[in-house]
Design an enzyme around this catalytic site. Structure first.
Site, PDB file in Angstrom:
ATOM      1  CD  GLU A   8      84.806  43.274  19.533  1.00  0.00           C
ATOM      2  OE1 GLU A   8      85.700  42.404  19.574  1.00  0.00           O
ATOM      3  OE2 GLU A   8      83.696  43.079  18.999  1.00  0.00           O
ATOM      4  CE  LYS A  12      86.204  38.070  22.409  1.00  0.00           C
ATOM      5  NZ  LYS A  12      85.883  38.311  20.985  1.00  0.00           N
ATOM      6  CB  CYS A  28      82.625  40.315  20.545  1.00  0.00           C
ATOM      7  SG  CYS A  28      82.113  39.706  18.925  1.00  0.00           S
TER       8      CYS A  28
END
Length: 517
Positions: free
Chosen positions: A275, A342, A394
């Site tokens: 990330e 995301k 994440c």
């Protein structure tokens, strides 16, 4: 005392450097024994203090996130931790209250523990499910995740997800509590109580038997499926320095150096960076970005990397920019082959909700340090040759539906890119890895994980961690990963088990069916 014993045992069982998983089978027994014999009001208080102590021990790393990297003083970070732990404690409090209301002895001091054995797991899982959806959800480290390191015990997750594992653990703890209760009571056995106990044992044997058979079947399937050679690169870039202007080129150099070795010496077809491995907006720093694309072109390799992204749109008030915590797939032909933004952002980490932003201005350092991002909507996998990548950035790895939906869209490989540097040398990276393991088992997909400071590694569709790195070291690993295509009951049906437990718990609470045995 029962509250502290249960909280201490459970905290010791959860993933960390030491986590002793066998304690999962007995840690809740003292608490359930208290709930069996106490009035519902006392059970509620016991559940709350159990949850508060347990979650303070489980989530202590919040102090590192908010203090060291979030810019908050201890005087602000500590109350934030206590508030979060208190919120999480509301769910075991409600669980103990409802369980005691339905199956406790407050209405019949002579009833057995048989009702509790079955009611406790239903109610526990029901409230776990609610915690996963309320206020954007925070299903961090449900009990079932504690078994992540025991592949032979977790295969039933492809039926009911990790909630089914939690149900099984609470069921075992209920049986242990019932056994302790019987030892402490001199009265004769209650008529009919043995049948619910026997049914619980039969169910556990059935789940265990399924897990064993399924393990053998999937292991056989893995020998017949196609493979892809994938590399993960762990740059171990200092979180405090990675966004500085002077560190950008050094960061890119480190990732390119490690990646070239994986491609040229190990033959990797796909390289995965963590990330925000690119600590700049690719649209704004073309010089550094062109060095990255030159690598994919010269070495004829696919590269998936995390990077901040933005778009600018024209509106009535002029141009408006939106920012994304994203992933880029770069192909061998000097081009961007796909983007992912995301979908499930971290509240107070990647954004502060607008109503709260005005009230809690002291939280602004978090947004300044991380970014104020928008939510993405893409669910389709990114395609890299024969690999169809379902991306989890994440925090998204703790939400089973994101992985499940990407598999529904055709993903045959799950990729989790993360930056766990925020957690320091705490137990959080181990907990984060544990939850990612269950995404592989639930959907029968291999999972590749690249983390800036670790833990990076590979998880096969049986949930076996075939290779992983240490924390805070520079590392690069390559593995052949299977590309399974079949879907599971879970990947097709989702959280039907957790939802069913929530509905059943609500019905039982409303009807207040008391002990019949």
């Amino acid at each position: 005392m029962a509250v502290l014993v249960s909280a201490g045992l459970l905290a010791s069982a959860m993933p960390s450097r030491i986590g002793w998983w066998p304690l999962l089978f007995v840690s809740l027994a003292p608490l359930l024994l208290l709930v069996l014999n106490a009035r519902p009001g006392r059970s509620l208080l016991a559940g709350f203090f159990f949850g508060l102590v347990y979650h303070l021990a489980l989530l202590y790393w919040i102090l590192i996130v908010l203090g060291r990297y979030g810019g908050l003083s201890l005087g602000l970070a500590l109350p934030a931790l206590v508030l979060l732990a208190a919120y999480m404690a509301c769910f075991p409090a409600a669980t103990c209250f409802v369980t005691g209301l339905i199956a406790g002895r407050h209405g019949n001091r002579h009833c057995s523990a048989a009702a509790l054995v079955w009611i406790a797991p239903v109610v526990w899982v029901g409230f776990d499910y609610l915690r996963s959806v309320l206020f954007t959800g925070f299903p961090w480290m449900d009990l079932g995740y504690g078994l992540f390191g025991q592949p032979m015990l977790i295969q039933a997750a492809d039926l009911g997800g990790h909630h089914l594992l939690t149900f099984s653990l609470v069921l075992v703890n209920g049986l242990v509590a019932a056994g302790l209760d019987k030892l402490g009571r001199a009265s004769r056995p209650v008529r009919g109580a043995r049948w619910p106990m026997l049914a619980a044992v039969v169910m556990l044997l059935a789940i265990g038997g399924y897990s064993f058979v399924r393990h053998q079947a999937v292991e056989t399937a893995l020998t017949r499926t196609s493979q892809a050679k994938v590399a993960v690169v762990q740059g171990n870039i200092d979180q405090a320095a990675k966004w500085s202007q002077s560190a950008k080129a050094v960061t890119v150099d480190a990732y390119l150096r490690l990646s070239q070795r994986m491609v040229r010496e190990e033959g990797a077809e796909l390289v995965v960076w963590p990330e925000t491995a690119l600590p700049f907006y690719p649209q704004m720093d073309l010089f550094l970005f062109n060095r990255v694309t030159a690598f994919t072109t010269d070495d004829k390799v696919w590269l998936l990397t995390g990077a901040p992204l933005y778009t600018v749109t024209a509106g009535q008030g002029g141009e408006q920019a939106q920012y994304w915590n994203g992933a880029l797939l770069l192909g061998p032909g000097d081009r961007t082959s796909g983007e992912y933004a995301k979908q499930h952002l971290v509240p107070f980490g990647e954004y502060v909700p607008a109503p709260v932003r005005r009230l809690l201005s002291f939280l602004q350092p978090l947004v300044v340090n991380v970014g104020d991002f928008s939510e993405g909507t893409r669910q389709e996998p990114l395609i890299a040759g024969a690999m169809r990548l379902g991306i989890l950035i994440c925090y998204e790895s703790i939400f089973p539906d994101i992985a499940r939906e990407s598999v529904g869209w055709g993903a045959n490989l799950l990729v989790n890119i993360t930056n766990d540097a925020w957690y320091g040398r705490s137990s959080a990276p181990y907990q984060s890895m544990a939850m990612a393991v269950l995404r592989a088992v639930e959907n029968r997909r291999a999972l590749v994980r690249a983390a800036n400071t670790g833990i990076s590694g590979f998880v096969d569709p049986l949930g076996r961690i075939t290779d992983q790195t240490e924390l805070f070291v520079e590392a690069a690993r390559t593995a052949s990963v299977p590309l399974l295509e079949s879907e599971t009951v879970f990947s097709q049906g989702g959280h039907w088990f957790g939802m069913a437990c929530a509905v059943l718990a609500a019905l039982l609470a409303v009807t207040r069916r008391l002990c019949r045995w």
